[in-house]
Design a protein around this motif. Structure first.
Motif, PDB file in Angstrom:
ATOM      1  N   PRO A   1      27.649  11.732  30.767  1.00 53.46           N
ATOM      2  CA  PRO A   1      26.370  12.315  30.315  1.00 53.46           C
ATOM      3  C   PRO A   1      25.207  11.777  31.160  1.00 53.46           C
ATOM      4  O   PRO A   1      25.198  10.587  31.511  1.00 53.46           O
ATOM      5  CB  PRO A   1      26.270  11.845  28.865  1.00 53.46           C
ATOM      6  N   ASN A   2      24.285  12.655  31.455  1.00 55.73           N
ATOM      7  CA  ASN A   2      23.120  12.379  32.318  1.00 55.73           C
ATOM      8  C   ASN A   2      23.438  12.352  33.810  1.00 55.73           C
ATOM      9  O   ASN A   2      22.543  12.231  34.633  1.00 55.73           O
ATOM     10  CB  ASN A   2      22.405  11.071  31.935  1.00 55.73           C
TER      11      ASN A   2
ATOM     12  N   PHE B   1      26.644  18.497  29.047  1.00 54.79           N
ATOM     13  CA  PHE B   1      26.136  18.510  27.659  1.00 54.79           C
ATOM     14  C   PHE B   1      26.555  19.805  26.954  1.00 54.79           C
ATOM     15  O   PHE B   1      26.945  19.798  25.787  1.00 54.79           O
ATOM     16  CB  PHE B   1      24.613  18.384  27.625  1.00 54.79           C
TER      17      PHE B   1
ATOM     18  N   GLU C   1      21.795  18.804  22.522  1.00 51.66           N
ATOM     19  CA  GLU C   1      20.945  17.620  22.404  1.00 51.66           C
ATOM     20  C   GLU C   1      21.667  16.534  23.195  1.00 51.66           C
ATOM     21  O   GLU C   1      22.880  16.386  23.048  1.00 51.66           O
ATOM     22  CB  GLU C   1      20.829  17.172  20.939  1.00 51.66           C
ATOM     23  N   PRO C   2      20.953  15.761  23.997  1.00 49.28           N
ATOM     24  CA  PRO C   2      21.653  14.726  24.781  1.00 49.28           C
ATOM     25  C   PRO C   2      22.463  13.773  23.900  1.00 49.28           C
ATOM     26  O   PRO C   2      23.483  13.251  24.337  1.00 49.28           O
ATOM     27  CB  PRO C   2      20.515  13.992  25.484  1.00 49.28           C
ATOM     28  N   ASN C   3      22.007  13.571  22.663  1.00 47.87           N
ATOM     29  CA  ASN C   3      22.729  12.614  21.822  1.00 47.87           C
ATOM     30  C   ASN C   3      23.694  13.272  20.835  1.00 47.87           C
ATOM     31  O   ASN C   3      24.007  12.689  19.808  1.00 47.87           O
ATOM     32  CB  ASN C   3      21.738  11.698  21.088  1.00 47.87           C
ATOM     33  N   ASP C   4      24.178  14.473  21.137  1.00 47.76           N
ATOM     34  CA  ASP C   4      25.201  15.093  20.288  1.00 47.76           C
ATOM     35  C   ASP C   4      26.360  14.126  20.102  1.00 47.76           C
ATOM     36  O   ASP C   4      26.859  13.547  21.065  1.00 47.76           O
ATOM     37  CB  ASP C   4      25.732  16.379  20.945  1.00 47.76           C
ATOM     38  N   LYS C   5      26.782  13.984  18.848  1.00 46.73           N
ATOM     39  CA  LYS C   5      27.824  12.986  18.557  1.00 46.73           C
ATOM     40  C   LYS C   5      29.211  13.615  18.531  1.00 46.73           C
ATOM     41  O   LYS C   5      29.408  14.672  17.953  1.00 46.73           O
ATOM     42  CB  LYS C   5      27.557  12.347  17.184  1.00 46.73           C
TER      43      LYS C   5
END
Ligand code: SF4
Ligand code: SF4
Ligand code: SF4
Ligand code: FES
Lengths: 150, 267
Positions: A69-70, A79, B258-262
């Motif tokens: 990610p990133n 993503f 969302e970058p923080n998708d779990k």
């Protein structure tokens, strides 16, 4: 079942995992030869249908891997892929298709040793699970249905 | 539903709309869709418990579009479908008159999209109770039982694609199923190809299905294919805390992130 050699197909992105797998080679790290690597521009390009086609064509296990990610070369492909895999896995679980045979991972271009580990653990796990008999049976039965209908 | 008929007549007579999409009684006594273009025929319109079909599917059909501006009889699933279609830029909200129907079967006064949104937000948006039991029972099965269940069900599929045709969100002019270079889905109906077709359909509706159940109702051989999309509706809510068709501005779950998708399975 001792002579069973799992067939594993790896769908990987060009920029991280494929480069990482290259590094595994140039670093002369040995890993299981059961894996057939297929290169994609990005994990975002790895259509879920391709995984089904792999199973239909005899794969016993699958690896899907790309940039952390990133780190996606196209910023957000991984993503989007992540959301897709979350839903795909839930759907497969609901239908009884064996997701223990599928490894999802992030492997960067610098992680040659990690790629070897991902492949080796996947191959070992699939070896334990044995050939994906129930899926192959469904495919073969469907071919027979076809012949009967001709 | 006298006030529905009166409202339809008023809209047609004033030429505010050129067609009213609603239900009428068909020859066998079942409710069927009606496209009323003349106020003299508006008396045919009915609304009762037989009227379950999701009418929003017609809004994107060119045969209906060419009739002109439409009014549509809309229960909650239809309103949510309309929201989805606006958010996916398939229809323009201002060009549509929504003849809302409350859960008690009364005509609602819906002046615009904001009013409709308010009604949707106040409603229960999870999968309707009549489907929950079967969903729960399926979830409790072992993987082997699940695989056997779906093979048995999907072996019956004749690939008529009624499930697709009945779904308002399956509006693609060229469905992947008809693509033959490459041939994603085999043309013939067999268990394996049928399963691939249904996985494809369910994935395309993840985060877009509004749980109307129309796909399952439309299936001539009784395959509960709506459970696949409804299962994903449950999961979409678990992971992303959204229900489809709640806003005309939202992008669907699978076209955003969302970058923080779990998740817990990517190593
Ligand atoms: S199944 Fe997929 S491609 Fe086909 S009409 Fe529905 S959303 Fe479009
Ligand atoms: S229940 Fe079926 S017809 Fe209704 S929105 Fe979901 S997929 Fe479409
Ligand atoms: S409506 Fe039923 S038979 Fe027709 S394609 Fe869909 S699942 Fe198959
Ligand atoms: S380029 Fe590697 S995941 Fe997008």
């Amino acid at each position: 079942m001792s002579d069973f050699e799992p067939k594993v197909v790896a769908f990987v992105c060009n920029w991280c995992t494929y480069a990482g797998a290259d590094l595994t080679g140039t670093s002369r790290i040995k890993y299981a030869t059961n894996v057939k690597i297929i290169r994609f521009p990005c994990t975002g390009r790895i259509d879920f249908m391709l995984l089904l086609k792999a199973f239909a064509n005899g794969a016993d296990g699958i690896i899907v891997s790309g940039c952390h990610p990133n780190d996606c070369h196209y910023t957000s492909g991984n993503f989007h892929a992540k959301r897709r895999w979350i839903m795909f896995k839930e759907l497969m679980d609901f239908m009884g298709i064996d997701m223990n045979r599928v490894t999802f991972s992030w492997v960067s271009a610098a992680e040659g040793a990690r790629w070897a580990e991902v492949v080796n653990t996947t191959v070992a796990r699939v070896r334990e699970l044995g050939p994906y008999v129930s899926y192959k049976e469904m495919v073969n039965k469907s071919v027979e249905e076809e012949v009967k209908n001709e | 539903m006298n006030n529905l008929v009166a409202r339809a007549k008023e809209l047609l007579n004033s030429n505010s709309v050129q067609v009213v999409i609603g239900y009428e009684t068909g020859p066998t006594g079942v409710a069927r869709p009606a496209f009323i273009t003349n106020s003299e025929k508006a008396d045919r319109l009915i609304y009762d418990e037989r009227c379950v079909q999701n009418l929003a599917v017609y809004l994107t059909k060119h045969e209906v579009r060419k009739l002109g501006k439409a009014a549509i009889v809309a229960t909650l699933p239809v309103m949510r479908s309309i929201m989805m279609l606006i958010s996916e830029q398939q229809i323009i909200g201002e060009n549509l008159v929504v003849l809302g129907i409350s859960s008690e079967g009364n005509l609602l006064d819906i002046a615009d999209i904001r009013v409709m949104q308010g009604i949707i937000e106040k409603s229960d948006l999870s999968n309707p109770p009549e489907y929950r039991e079967l969903l729960a029972a399926l979830n409790k099965m072992s993987p082997e039982e699940k695989f056997a269940y779906w093979q048995k069900e999907l072996s019956k599929c004749i690939k008529c694609y009624a499930c697709r045709q009945a779904c308002p969100m399956c509006y693609c002019t060229r469905c992947t199923v008809e693509v033959n270079q490459p041939q994603w889905i085999p043309v013939q109906a067999n268990t394996h190809g049928n399963m691939e077709w249904h996985i494809l359909r369910a994935m395309h509706l993840a985060g877009r299905c509004i749980s109307c159940g129309e796909c399952g109702r439309s299936c001539p051989v009784g395959i509960p294919c709506h459970l696949l999309t409804m299962h994903l509706t449950d999961k979409v809510f678990n992971y992303f805390k959204v229900y489809a068709g709640t806003s005309d501005k939202m992008s669907s779950v699978m076209s955003t992130y969302e970058p923080n998708d779990k998740e817990s399975f990517i190593i």
